[in-house]
Write an enzyme that holds these catalytic residues in place. Structure first.
Site, short mmCIF file in Angstrom:
data_model
loop_
_atom_site.label_atom_id
_atom_site.label_comp_id
_atom_site.label_asym_id
_atom_site.label_seq_id
_atom_site.Cartn_x
_atom_site.Cartn_y
_atom_site.Cartn_z
N GLU A 1 0.85 -1.08 -0.12
CA GLU A 1 0.10 -0.13 -0.05
C GLU A 1 0.88 1.16 -0.03
OE1 GLU A 1 -1.80 3.03 0.82
OE2 GLU A 1 -2.48 2.24 2.83
N CYS B 1 -1.66 8.96 2.72
CA CYS B 1 -1.40 8.23 1.45
C CYS B 1 -2.45 8.52 0.38
CB CYS B 1 -1.25 6.94 1.58
SG CYS B 1 -2.30 6.07 2.45
N GLU C 1 4.39 13.07 -4.36
CA GLU C 1 3.32 13.04 -3.29
C GLU C 1 4.46 13.97 -2.05
OE1 GLU C 1 3.47 9.25 -1.08
OE2 GLU C 1 1.61 9.71 -0.54
P1 NDP Z 1 9.57 4.49 4.04
O1 NDP Z 1 8.77 3.70 3.03
O2 NDP Z 1 10.96 4.57 4.05
O3 NDP Z 1 8.96 3.76 5.50
C1 NDP Z 1 7.76 2.99 5.84
C2 NDP Z 1 8.29 1.88 6.59
O4 NDP Z 1 9.24 0.90 5.81
C3 NDP Z 1 9.00 2.20 7.86
O5 NDP Z 1 8.69 1.28 8.69
C4 NDP Z 1 10.53 2.10 7.22
O6 NDP Z 1 11.45 2.08 8.34
C5 NDP Z 1 10.44 0.79 6.57
N1 NDP Z 1 11.56 0.53 5.56
C6 NDP Z 1 12.57 1.55 5.05
N2 NDP Z 1 13.29 1.00 4.11
C7 NDP Z 1 12.94 -0.31 3.96
C8 NDP Z 1 13.50 -1.38 3.37
N3 NDP Z 1 14.34 -1.28 2.51
N4 NDP Z 1 12.78 -2.52 3.54
C9 NDP Z 1 11.90 -2.68 4.40
N5 NDP Z 1 11.33 -1.82 5.16
C10 NDP Z 1 11.97 -0.45 4.97
O7 NDP Z 1 8.77 5.94 4.24
P2 NDP Z 1 9.53 7.31 4.88
O8 NDP Z 1 9.16 7.06 6.32
O9 NDP Z 1 11.00 7.24 4.59
O10 NDP Z 1 8.99 8.44 4.08
C11 NDP Z 1 9.26 8.82 2.82
C12 NDP Z 1 8.24 9.27 2.04
O11 NDP Z 1 7.38 8.04 1.68
C13 NDP Z 1 7.36 10.30 2.53
O12 NDP Z 1 8.10 11.60 2.41
C14 NDP Z 1 6.05 10.13 1.87
O13 NDP Z 1 5.92 10.92 0.75
C15 NDP Z 1 6.16 8.74 1.58
N6 NDP Z 1 5.29 7.91 2.61
C16 NDP Z 1 4.21 7.45 2.08
C17 NDP Z 1 3.30 6.81 2.91
C18 NDP Z 1 1.93 6.15 2.56
O14 NDP Z 1 1.21 5.56 3.32
N7 NDP Z 1 1.89 6.33 1.33
C19 NDP Z 1 3.47 6.65 4.20
C20 NDP Z 1 4.80 6.88 4.67
C21 NDP Z 1 5.65 7.65 3.86
P3 NDP Z 1 12.15 3.37 8.92
O15 NDP Z 1 10.67 4.10 9.57
O16 NDP Z 1 12.86 3.15 10.06
O17 NDP Z 1 12.32 4.19 7.81
#
Ligand code: NDP
Length: 477
Positions: free
Chosen positions: A257, A291, A388
């Site tokens: 998602e 999102c 986004e």
């Molecule tokens: P991420 O996609 O990096 O984080 C989501 C989750 O995945 C976190 O728990 C993160 O850990 C973890 N994660 C990061 N890298 C990996 C990997 N390689 N393999 C498995 N899990 C991983 O989002 P960010 O928090 O970095 O946000 C970046 C951008 O993403 C935001 O600016 C926004 O635009 C978008 N975003 C979109 C979301 C949505 O629901 N559509 C939700 C969140 C972010 P950790 O928190 O430690 O990085």
């Protein structure tokens, strides 16, 4: 005229935050064997809330093995009606502790208490109640008469709705007979750790739920672990893509998602005041860290001036500040990193020629803040219309005909959600058929229900969460 409000702070005395937390594996908290601890910070004050353990590969392995053992020995063989009892118990404890959990969520995430108390927590409990109801009726869900669970689910969630995303992931997984290892986001681990305590309180058999904290590396180790049979991820499209690559060729089941850039389409016959409320809710709810946020406003040209004037007037009444104040509408940006990203993209908007506007508002001195902002004069080629931003920033575009509205709304690599505002029922149905988005809201926005499936097309990911559809991802049929 606007009124002065006296402060109405929610007391934080109800939460008891420990100075440090271990990993929740096999029903107990234990120290990490090979990671460095990190701090969880309150984004509204930059106060350190607690020290959190980082799970390294050996810890991930421990958690997956504990989940597998619980799956084989207890959970997958337990009758559905008994699994349901645990889920109902968890749902009731969440309701009983909802005030505490709401305060904790607002402290750790920065979202207004009004939202964590009135939106997040009721939905969290509702998800557990809803899926508890399915646990003994899986044979009637349309996936065969005796559908089986998959095994251990590795679940990775983001920071925007920490406890709600946990509920979306854990409730259906457990209802179907799977066990889970869940990693909350690095910046918002506290409510997931409180949930671990709730599992203890509910006497959930050890190993059925494991919560491991850490950053991206921990998430990667979890989704790549060979003992994980099902991967569920919510987060950025970039990381979603990396996960899809990492598990390609394995027989892991995956749901992703990911991001969105939803169009909120206002037709000239829409009730304007209601539509303006919908625009505000669409982009400023949860600071725009959503999102499915309505981050692209498409207004029919004939009502553009009126909608814009009323939108600006309404934005001037938004109260930005202390998340624990019950009058606050817009809280803090979740992290310094996210704030930098919002600033950068907003600057790019200006540099590319769009016009930026925010109401006058005083931002607190400490913490991470960004005022509610709109950009007008935006074209479809602008980056702020395509990427986004994940913050309280709205790009405003116009259209003349319904066909043009559809074309512009669908002109995005994403496809998670959309909104339509019109008085005509036939137009709503026509638009819903044309829009390439997983969810289309009509005369409302950002409305959620555990019985309703949610998920995207194109770069917004695949699979559905919620409702009967949400069971499918957790059943090996
Ligand atoms: P991420 O996609 O990096 O984080 C989501 C989750 O995945 C976190 O728990 C993160 O850990 C973890 N994660 C990061 N890298 C990996 C990997 N390689 N393999 C498995 N899990 C991983 O989002 P960010 O928090 O970095 O946000 C970046 C951008 O993403 C935001 O600016 C926004 O635009 C978008 N975003 C979109 C979301 C949505 O629901 N559509 C939700 C969140 C972010 P950790 O928190 O430690 O990085």
């Amino acid at each position: 005229m606007s009124f002065e409000y006296a402060p109405a702070p929610e007391s934080r005395a109800i939460v008891d935050i420990k100075s440090s937390y271990g990993l929740f594996i096999n029903g107990a908290f234990s120290e990490a064997t090979d990671g460095k601890p990190f701090k969880s910070v309150s984004p509204s004050s930059e106060e350190v809330l607690a020290e959190i353990s980082e799970a390294g590969p050996a810890d991930v392995d421990r958690a997956v093995k504990a989940a597998r053992k619980a799956y084989d020995k207890v959970w997958s063989t337990m009758p559905g009606r008994d699994r349901a009892k645990y889920l109902y118990r968890i749902a009731r404890i969440i309701q009983e502790r909802s005030r505490e959990l709401a305060v904790l969520e607002s402290l750790d995430n920065g979202k207004p208490i009004r939202e964590s108390r009135d939106v997040d927590l009721p939905l969290v409990a509702a998800h557990f109640f809803y899926y508890a109801g399915w646990a003994d009726k899986l044979g009637y869900a349309g996936f065969g008469s005796d559908p089986k669970p998959i095994g251990v689910a590795g679940q990775v969630i983001p920071w925007n709705f920490p406890l709600l995303m946990l509920a979306w992931k854990i409730a259906p997984a457990l209802a179907c007979g799977n066990t889970v290892v869940l990693k909350p986001a690095e910046t918002t681990p506290l409510t997931a750790l409180a949930f671990a305590e709730i599992c203890q309180q509910a006497d959930l058999p050890p190993g059925v739920v494991n919560i491991i904290t850490g950053a991206g590396d921990t998430g990667r180790a979890l989704v790549e672990h060979e003992g994980v049979g099902k991967v569920a991820f919510t987060g950025s499209t970039e990381v979603g893509r990396a996960i899809a690559k990492a598990v390609a060729g394995s027989n892991k089941r995956v749901t992703l998602e990911l991001g969105g850039k939803a169009a909120n389409v206002i037709f000239e016959d829409a009730p304007v005041d209601q539509a303006v409320e919908g625009i505000i809710n669409g982009i400023f709810f949860n600071q725009g860290h959503v999102c499915c946020a309505g981050s692209r406003l498409l207004v029919q040209e004939s009502v553009y001036d009126e909608v814009l004037a009323r939108l600006k007037r309404r934005m001037s009444t938004l109260r930005v500040g202390d998340p624990l104040d019950k009058n606050t509408d817009v809280g803090a940006i979740n992290s310094a990193m996210q704030l930098a990203k919002i600033r950068e993209l907003s600057q790019i908007g200006e540099d590319e020629g769009a016009e930026r506007w925010s109401p006058a508002c005083e931002l607190p001195e400490h913490g991470y803040w960004f005022p509610p902002t709109i950009f007008t004069g935006v074209s479809q080629a602008h980056r702020i219309a395509r990427e986004e931003i994940f913050g309280p920033v709205l790009s405003v575009l116009t259209f003349r005909t319904p066909a043009e509205a559809v074309e512009k709304a669908n002109n995005t690599p994403f496809g998670l959600s959309a909104g339509v505002w019109t008085e005509k029922g036939s137009r709503i149905l026509w638009m819903a058929n044309q829009l390439r988005a997983g969810v289309v809201w009509a005369n409302t926005f950002n409305r959620f229900d555990p019985a309703s499936p949610f998920g995207g097309y194109k770069e917004s990911g695949y699979g559905r969460e919620g409702g009967r559809h949400g069971l499918e991802a957790y059943l090996a049929h």
